[in-house]
Design a protein around this motif. Structure first.
Motif, short mmCIF file in Angstrom:
data_model
loop_
_atom_site.label_atom_id
_atom_site.label_comp_id
_atom_site.label_asym_id
_atom_site.label_seq_id
_atom_site.Cartn_x
_atom_site.Cartn_y
_atom_site.Cartn_z
N HIS A 68 0.85 -1.20 0.00
CA HIS A 68 0.00 0.00 0.00
C HIS A 68 0.88 1.24 0.00
CE1 HIS A 68 0.03 1.44 4.28
NE2 HIS A 68 0.16 0.18 4.60
N ASP A 75 3.62 -5.47 3.42
CA ASP A 75 3.23 -4.28 4.17
C ASP A 75 4.20 -4.14 5.34
OD1 ASP A 75 2.02 -2.20 5.47
OD2 ASP A 75 0.00 -3.08 5.42
N ASP A 100 5.93 2.03 6.44
CA ASP A 100 4.52 1.66 6.27
C ASP A 100 3.86 2.59 5.27
OD1 ASP A 100 2.04 0.56 6.59
OD2 ASP A 100 1.67 1.46 8.56
N ASP A 101 3.83 2.30 3.99
CA ASP A 101 4.40 1.09 3.44
C ASP A 101 5.23 1.49 2.22
OD1 ASP A 101 4.95 -1.56 2.80
OD2 ASP A 101 3.01 -1.85 1.82
N GLU A 141 -5.59 2.02 1.93
CA GLU A 141 -5.42 0.93 2.90
C GLU A 141 -5.74 1.41 4.30
OE1 GLU A 141 -3.31 -2.00 5.60
OE2 GLU A 141 -3.16 0.16 5.49
N GLU A 142 -5.15 2.55 4.66
CA GLU A 142 -5.32 3.05 6.03
C GLU A 142 -6.75 3.53 6.29
OE1 GLU A 142 -3.05 2.37 7.97
OE2 GLU A 142 -1.04 2.69 7.12
ZN LIG Z 1 0.60 -0.74 6.43
#
Ligand SMILES: [Zn+2]
Length: 471
Positions: A133, A213, A153-154, A185-186
């Motif tokens: 991500h 990830d 991240d990431d 993603e988050e």
């Molecule tokens: Zn992540």
């Protein structure tokens, strides 16, 4: 695909057995893992961090700062990599506008993934996805304004995906590889869900998803370090399970043999083939406790997927506002990255992708051994399979036994006869009672790249359940 009903005793098909194991994949001349460049990983990391934030709710239109500029750059970089291989990559944004969900999407938001497709030369419909991500965050998951470098991240997984595309696009593969930098993603795994829906709409067969990830740090906030391993998370019970499947697994087993679990075992084996390289610590749960990742939307749709991540998490340098507090520096910044670790994580990914892209699909198989002293296995011939590896393990054993494996060549039906091909069935007549063992089969290409094992249990096939109707 042909489903064979004939069970041939081993003695009846002596030519089907190889006397010794064929040359294994790691003996191939060229190891693409050796081409991973720490220098290029560093350069890409500097570039993507320079966008200030890659938060999904940050600017889509600012040419220098925010997720819009970052995705545009990734698409352009995939384009340059494609130019270098004579146009071998199809580069496209895969995305859509997501409506407010009352959680982390406060207003209609474009979720745009940067995707590059390297079409397979023989089985283009069969795909391996390597993804990370691309979006980042700080403490407040709705903060799309402040600096969020997202180096580990990431960013770490993202620069690996770019580097993998550079290296592997220099080769041709029977299967398709999809390189994906996902966003959202988050905010709730949105980009992965969009990509998973897209591959489904394309009618693609997903052989494996390697979701990377955080693959760029080796020490935790307590000083505990482990630079020798990545963790690979895999689910036990299939996310797409049904009451019917659970009922069959209660009768026949299979709770520890999902395709994701066998993909995890296979990755550990690839790593072990290179004892000096990054090793795998298998974690037999879907993700870390109470947390998630972009492998989950694929698992939800029945696709084989794992999460590859650091062996030790560093909580002071993920999802944190950049600050110094009580003498402790917080924030996911480039200076906290262990680039040697990131390089070795990337090497493992490249080796695994190279092998997966050459290997056929794992077979769909079944075992018959109820109320009898022997066991017969049957499977469909797999396109691209030159031979099969048949193995077993005790029901309480973690990995497939290395010894006592059988190797069977697949041969086409002899012309002018009605005989079925050999190499798609085997009968154990030496008292291998099915109650006491699990049986698995790998499909292997002529150049020695073998798929993960698929296990002869309900739910063991590497296909979404509605396709897997016969076991
Ligand atoms: Zn992540």
């Amino acid at each position: 695909m042909r489903k064979l009903s004939l069970i041939a005793a081993l003695a009846a098909t002596p030519l089907a057995l190889l006397s010794a194991a064929p040359a294994s994949a790691q003996e191939a001349d060229n190891d693409p893992g050796l081409e991973v460049s720490e220098e290029r990983l560093r350069a890409d990391m500097d570039t993507i961090v320079s966008f200030g934030t890659r938060h999904t709710l940050s600017s889509q239109t600012d040419p220098e700062r925010g997720i819009g500029a970052a995705v545009d750059w990734a698409l352009a970089e995939f384009g340059r990599i494609g130019d270098a291989c004579g146009g071998c990559l199809e580069v496209l944004p895969v995305g859509r506008v997501v409506e407010p969900d009352g959680r982390r999407i406060p207003e209609p938001t474009l979720i745009r993934n940067a995707v590059a497709i390297q079409r397979g030369t023989e089985r283009p419909n069969e795909v391996i996805i390597v993804q990370a991500h691309y979006d980042s965050r700080v403490t407040d998951p709705l903060n799309g304004v402040d600096d969020a470098p997202g180096a580990n991240d990431d960013g770490s997984g993202s620069v690996m995906v770019l580097e993998a595309s550079r290296i592997l696009s220099q080769n041709e593969y029977p299967s398709t590889i999809i390189y994906a930098l996902l966003t959202g993603e988050e905010q709730g795994l949105f980009g992965a869900g969009i990509l998973a829906d897209w591959v489904t709409e394309q009618g693609m067969t997903v052989k494996a998803v390697l979701n990377n990830d955080m693959i760029g740090n080796s020490c935790g906030s307590d000083g505990f370090c482990d630079p020798e391993h990545v963790r690979v998370f895999s689910e036990g019970l299939r996310a797409d399970s049904t009451a019917e499947l659970r009922a069959r697994q209660r009768r026949f087993g299979g709770e520890n043999d999902s395709p994701g679990r066998n993909l995890s075992r296979w990755l550990a084996g690839v790593a072990a083939d290179y004892p000096d390289g990054m090793q795998v610590r298998q974690i037999w749960r879907t993700d870390r406790m109470g947390r998630g990742g972009d492998q989950i939307p694929f698992l939800d749709r029945g696709y084989p997927a794992v999460r590859v991540t650091v062996s030790v998490e560093d909580y002071e340098h993920q999802h944190q506002d950049l600050r110094v507090e009580d003498g402790i520096t917080y924030g996911d910044t480039v200076d906290e990255i262990d680039f040697d670790y990131l390089t070795r994580s990337s090497v493992l990914n490249v080796r695994a992708l190279d092998r997966l892209a050459r290997a056929p699909m794992p077979p769909v198989l079944s075992a018959n051994g109820a109320v009898r002293t022997d066991t017969s296995l049957e499977w469909d011939h797999v396109e691209g399979a030159d031979y099969y590896v048949i193995a077993r393990r005790r029901t309480d054993a973690s990995t497939w036994l290395e010894d006592n494996r059988s190797f069977m060549h697949f041969d086409e039906t002899p012309t002018g006869t009605n005989e079925p091909p050999v190499g798609t069935s085997i009968e154990y007549v030496d008292g291998r009672r099915a109650d006491d063992w699990l049986f698995g089969i790998q499909a292997c290409s002529a150049d020695g790249a073998c798929s993960p094992f698929a296990t002869a249990v309900p739910g063991g096939a590497f296909y979404p359940l509605e396709v897997d109707s016969e076991d």
